[in-house]
Write a protein that holds these residues in place. Structure first.
Motif, PDB file in Angstrom:
ATOM      1  N   LEU A   4       5.492  -1.072  -1.484  1.00 30.77           N
ATOM      2  CA  LEU A   4       5.429   0.065  -2.636  1.00 30.77           C
ATOM      3  C   LEU A   4       4.131   0.255  -3.208  1.00 30.77           C
ATOM      4  CD1 LEU A   4       6.703   2.258  -4.268  1.00 30.77           C
ATOM      5  CD2 LEU A   4       7.766   0.305  -5.555  1.00 30.77           C
ATOM      6  N   TYR A   5       3.761  -1.118  -3.774  1.00 27.22           N
ATOM      7  CA  TYR A   5       2.182  -0.932  -4.428  1.00 27.22           C
ATOM      8  C   TYR A   5       1.337  -0.461  -3.564  1.00 27.22           C
ATOM      9  CZ  TYR A   5       4.890  -2.686  -8.561  1.00 27.22           C
ATOM     10  OH  TYR A   5       5.589  -2.711  -9.591  1.00 27.22           O
ATOM     11  N   ARG A   6       1.230  -1.099  -2.278  1.00 25.46           N
ATOM     12  CA  ARG A   6       0.173  -0.715  -1.475  1.00 25.46           C
ATOM     13  C   ARG A   6       0.085   0.653  -1.003  1.00 25.46           C
ATOM     14  NH1 ARG A   6      -4.369  -2.837  -0.889  1.00 25.46           N
ATOM     15  NH2 ARG A   6      -3.226  -4.725  -0.472  1.00 25.46           N
ATOM     16  N   ARG A   7       1.247   1.449  -0.977  1.00 27.30           N
ATOM     17  CA  ARG A   7       1.244   2.696  -0.938  1.00 27.30           C
ATOM     18  C   ARG A   7       0.657   3.388  -2.128  1.00 27.30           C
ATOM     19  NH1 ARG A   7       7.332   4.250  -0.242  1.00 27.30           N
ATOM     20  NH2 ARG A   7       6.486   6.446  -0.628  1.00 27.30           N
ATOM     21  N   LEU A   8       0.974   2.956  -3.437  1.00 31.42           N
ATOM     22  CA  LEU A   8       0.740   3.561  -4.419  1.00 31.42           C
ATOM     23  C   LEU A   8      -1.052   3.226  -4.596  1.00 31.42           C
ATOM     24  CD1 LEU A   8       0.738   4.743  -7.431  1.00 31.42           C
ATOM     25  CD2 LEU A   8       1.446   2.594  -8.173  1.00 31.42           C
ATOM     26  N   GLN A   9      -1.435   2.099  -4.136  1.00 29.19           N
ATOM     27  CA  GLN A   9      -3.035   1.830  -4.188  1.00 29.19           C
ATOM     28  C   GLN A   9      -3.584   3.053  -3.043  1.00 29.19           C
ATOM     29  OE1 GLN A   9      -4.470  -0.179  -0.897  1.00 29.19           O
ATOM     30  NE2 GLN A   9      -6.230   1.102  -1.603  1.00 29.19           N
ATOM     31  N   GLN A  10      -3.011   3.225  -2.018  1.00 32.55           N
ATOM     32  CA  GLN A  10      -3.613   4.105  -1.260  1.00 32.55           C
ATOM     33  C   GLN A  10      -3.658   5.665  -1.611  1.00 32.55           C
ATOM     34  OE1 GLN A  10      -1.290   3.326   2.316  1.00 32.55           O
ATOM     35  NE2 GLN A  10      -2.451   1.673   2.896  1.00 32.55           N
ATOM     36  N   HIS A  11      -2.631   5.839  -2.362  1.00 34.01           N
ATOM     37  CA  HIS A  11      -2.516   7.171  -3.090  1.00 34.01           C
ATOM     38  C   HIS A  11      -3.570   7.492  -4.133  1.00 34.01           C
ATOM     39  CE1 HIS A  11      -1.013  10.960  -4.991  1.00 34.01           C
ATOM     40  NE2 HIS A  11      -0.519  10.121  -5.877  1.00 34.01           N
ATOM     41  N   LEU A  12      -3.953   6.500  -4.830  1.00 32.57           N
ATOM     42  CA  LEU A  12      -4.735   6.365  -6.025  1.00 32.57           C
ATOM     43  C   LEU A  12      -6.222   6.275  -5.535  1.00 32.57           C
ATOM     44  CD1 LEU A  12      -3.180   4.111  -8.545  1.00 32.57           C
ATOM     45  CD2 LEU A  12      -3.101   6.597  -8.731  1.00 32.57           C
ATOM     46  N   ASP A  13      -6.258   5.893  -4.293  1.00 37.52           N
ATOM     47  CA  ASP A  13      -7.681   5.718  -3.743  1.00 37.52           C
ATOM     48  C   ASP A  13      -8.214   7.113  -3.088  1.00 37.52           C
ATOM     49  OD1 ASP A  13     -10.013   4.045  -2.984  1.00 37.52           O
ATOM     50  OD2 ASP A  13      -9.219   4.088  -0.843  1.00 37.52           O
ATOM     51  N   LYS A  14      -7.134   8.009  -2.971  1.00 43.22           N
ATOM     52  CA  LYS A  14      -7.597   9.511  -2.608  1.00 43.22           C
ATOM     53  C   LYS A  14      -8.315  10.336  -3.779  1.00 43.22           C
ATOM     54  CE  LYS A  14      -3.860   9.702   0.858  1.00 43.22           C
ATOM     55  NZ  LYS A  14      -2.672  10.240   1.283  1.00 43.22           N
ATOM     56  N   GLN A  15      -7.905   9.882  -5.013  1.00 44.84           N
ATOM     57  CA  GLN A  15      -8.665  10.560  -6.116  1.00 44.84           C
ATOM     58  C   GLN A  15     -10.031  10.666  -6.190  1.00 44.84           C
ATOM     59  OE1 GLN A  15      -6.202  12.272  -7.341  1.00 44.84           O
ATOM     60  NE2 GLN A  15      -4.621  11.195  -6.017  1.00 44.84           N
ATOM     61  N   PRO A  16     -10.663  11.122  -6.950  1.00 43.25           N
ATOM     62  CA  PRO A  16     -12.224  11.482  -7.083  1.00 43.25           C
ATOM     63  C   PRO A  16     -12.835   9.990  -7.462  1.00 43.25           C
ATOM     64  CG  PRO A  16     -11.271  13.214  -8.173  1.00 43.25           C
ATOM     65  CD  PRO A  16     -10.146  12.287  -7.943  1.00 43.25           C
ATOM     66  N   ILE A  17     -12.175   9.191  -8.375  1.00 39.08           N
ATOM     67  CA  ILE A  17     -12.633   7.675  -8.580  1.00 39.08           C
ATOM     68  C   ILE A  17     -11.285   6.973  -8.047  1.00 39.08           C
ATOM     69  CG2 ILE A  17     -13.287   6.041 -10.339  1.00 39.08           C
ATOM     70  CD1 ILE A  17     -15.012   8.485 -10.154  1.00 39.08           C
ATOM     71  N   GLY A  18     -11.931   6.429  -6.749  1.00 36.09           N
ATOM     72  CA  GLY A  18     -10.571   5.891  -5.991  1.00 36.09           C
ATOM     73  C   GLY A  18     -10.169   4.438  -6.565  1.00 36.09           C
ATOM     74  N   PHE A  19      -9.374   3.921  -5.706  1.00 34.52           N
ATOM     75  CA  PHE A  19      -8.810   2.507  -6.171  1.00 34.52           C
ATOM     76  C   PHE A  19      -8.629   1.559  -4.760  1.00 34.52           C
ATOM     77  CE2 PHE A  19      -5.628  -0.417  -7.762  1.00 34.52           C
ATOM     78  CZ  PHE A  19      -5.739  -0.206  -9.498  1.00 34.52           C
ATOM     79  N   PRO A  20     -10.038   1.315  -4.247  1.00 30.11           N
ATOM     80  CA  PRO A  20      -9.990   0.556  -3.038  1.00 30.11           C
ATOM     81  C   PRO A  20      -9.306  -0.877  -2.919  1.00 30.11           C
ATOM     82  CG  PRO A  20     -11.985   0.289  -4.437  1.00 30.11           C
ATOM     83  CD  PRO A  20     -11.071   1.207  -5.173  1.00 30.11           C
ATOM     84  N   SER A  21      -9.130  -1.083  -1.670  1.00 30.38           N
ATOM     85  CA  SER A  21      -8.388  -2.364  -1.458  1.00 30.38           C
ATOM     86  C   SER A  21      -9.308  -3.591  -1.315  1.00 30.38           C
ATOM     87  CB  SER A  21      -7.686  -2.220  -0.220  1.00 30.38           C
ATOM     88  OG  SER A  21      -8.437  -2.059   0.808  1.00 30.38           O
ATOM     89  N   THR A  22      -8.993  -4.685  -1.583  1.00 34.02           N
ATOM     90  CA  THR A  22      -9.995  -5.859  -1.641  1.00 34.02           C
ATOM     91  C   THR A  22      -9.306  -6.874  -0.678  1.00 34.02           C
ATOM     92  OG1 THR A  22      -8.941  -7.043  -3.513  1.00 34.02           O
ATOM     93  CG2 THR A  22     -10.624  -5.343  -3.639  1.00 34.02           C
TER      94      THR A  22
END
Length: 375
Positions: A4-22
């Motif tokens: 669930l949180y990985r899906r949310l991270q991927q969703h937020l990462d599509k925004q202008p200021i993303g939320f990249p994975s580490t």
């Protein structure tokens, strides 16, 4: 739960200021800090632009295969907005949208910070978010010079003249505590330049005030803050648009933007600025005042030659070295090619998204937004 949180991270990462994975997965720890599982399911249904309750509920059904009571959904959204984890429109009936990590969720948590959040933010910045924050050539903030550093022969554009902007804006002016200074103090590193950390200026109807985390001030009070910033050696960083949405008064000891940028070899290229400093070595007396005031480590004192050397790859054109240079050795020069910021906040983020996604993808994104789909 991790899915669930990985899906949310991927969703937020599509925004202008993303939320990249580490590699460490610290981004998931941050999301778990900001959102419960029930809240994460709702945020997955939010997009870049505000959406009303009925539309979010419809997305929820499609995303999760079950319905949610409208009253319960409204309560979750209001709770998320109140905490500072999402955005909300200024007028009822309210619309809701995602907030970026920065500028966004982190800043909105001012006066509600914890050492745990600060440790997670530092870890995430170093692990990958700083690269996302500084990606591209269109930052969220720009560097505007202190007016005392501008010589008369240089005409300063209104979008770089923060005193002019404050004097003529028809928007409300407010102030809140600096989230960076507040956060560093929680970690035992209080600001070394100012004691009063209520120095973050915002314009217009503000969520900060509605959340009880800011207050409106007079025009003169704001001008006094700009004067204090120059005296205390704070960099002026307004929102990077013609209609400025904020002015951050930033120090090199606490500011997340400045401290992260200093870790790059050539940080000057990461900032939107139309000015740069020069040092006349023949006029410099080597007093070293400018070295202490520079927030980007762009100046170095040569004690043998009693002069100061400037690294142009680190200079962001703030003018702090100029305003206290008694012999007049430090000067602020205007760049030959100036950058004009986007018209407003919306155009800024659309432009950032266009550079991030490319023209073809951006056209598809615009069609999605026009159709009311989440991004």
């Amino acid at each position: 739960m991790t899915d669930l949180y990985r899906r949310l991270q991927q969703h937020l990462d599509k925004q202008p200021i993303g939320f990249p994975s580490t590699e460490s997965g610290v981004e998931l720890d941050l999301l778990k800090y900001f959102f419960t599982e029930a809240e994460a399911e709702v945020v997955l249904c939010l997009g870049l632009t505000h959406s009303r309750l009925w539309r979010i509920r419809r997305r929820f059904v499609r995303a999760h295969g079950r319905d949610i009571d409208e009253g319960a959904l409204g309560e979750i959204l209001e709770r998320l907005w109140s905490k500072g984890s999402i955005r909300r429109s200024t007028r009822s009936p309210y619309g809701y949208s995602v907030a970026f990590l920065a500028i966004g969720m982190f800043e909105f948590h001012v006066d509600d910070l914890t050492p745990e959040l600060m440790r997670l933010m530092h870890e995430y910045f170093d692990a990958g978010f700083k690269d996302e924050f500084f990606k591209g050539m269109l930052p969220q903030l720009r560097t505007s010079p202190h007016l005392k550093a501008i010589v008369p022969e240089h005409r300063i554009d209104t979008y770089d003249n923060m005193r002019h902007y404050v004097e003529h804006t028809d928007q409300k002016i407010g102030v809140a505590n600096c989230v960076c200074k507040q956060g560093e103090a929680l970690l035992g590193r209080p600001c070394t330049q100012v004691d009063d950390i209520e120095v973050c200026v915002f314009f217009g109807e503000s969520d900060y005030v509605e959340r009880g985390r800011g207050r409106y001030i007079t025009r003169q009070e704001c001008l006094d803050l700009l004067d204090t910033a120059e005296k205390k050696g704070l960099v002026l960083q307004p929102g990077n648009s013609l209609q400025a949405f904020c002015i951050c008064l930033c120090c090199g000891c606490c500011c997340g933007v400045l401290t992260a940028a200093r870790k790059f070899d050539k940080p000057a290229g990461l900032f939107a600025t139309n000015y740069f400093a020069t040092i006349d070595a023949t006029a410099c007396n080597g007093c070293g005042v400018c070295v202490k005031r520079c927030q980007m480590d762009a100046l170095a004192l040569d004690r043998e030659r009693r002069t100061v050397w400037l690294d142009p790859d680190r200079c962001i054109g703030c003018g702090l070295c100029v305003t206290t240079c008694r012999p007049g050795a430090a000067k602020l020069q205007k760049k030959e090619h100036v950058t004009v910021p986007p018209r407003n906040l919306e155009m800024l983020y659309l432009a950032i998204l266009a550079k991030k996604a490319g023209k073809a993808r951006m056209l598809l994104n615009l069609l999605k937004l026009a159709a009311g789909a989440r991004l």
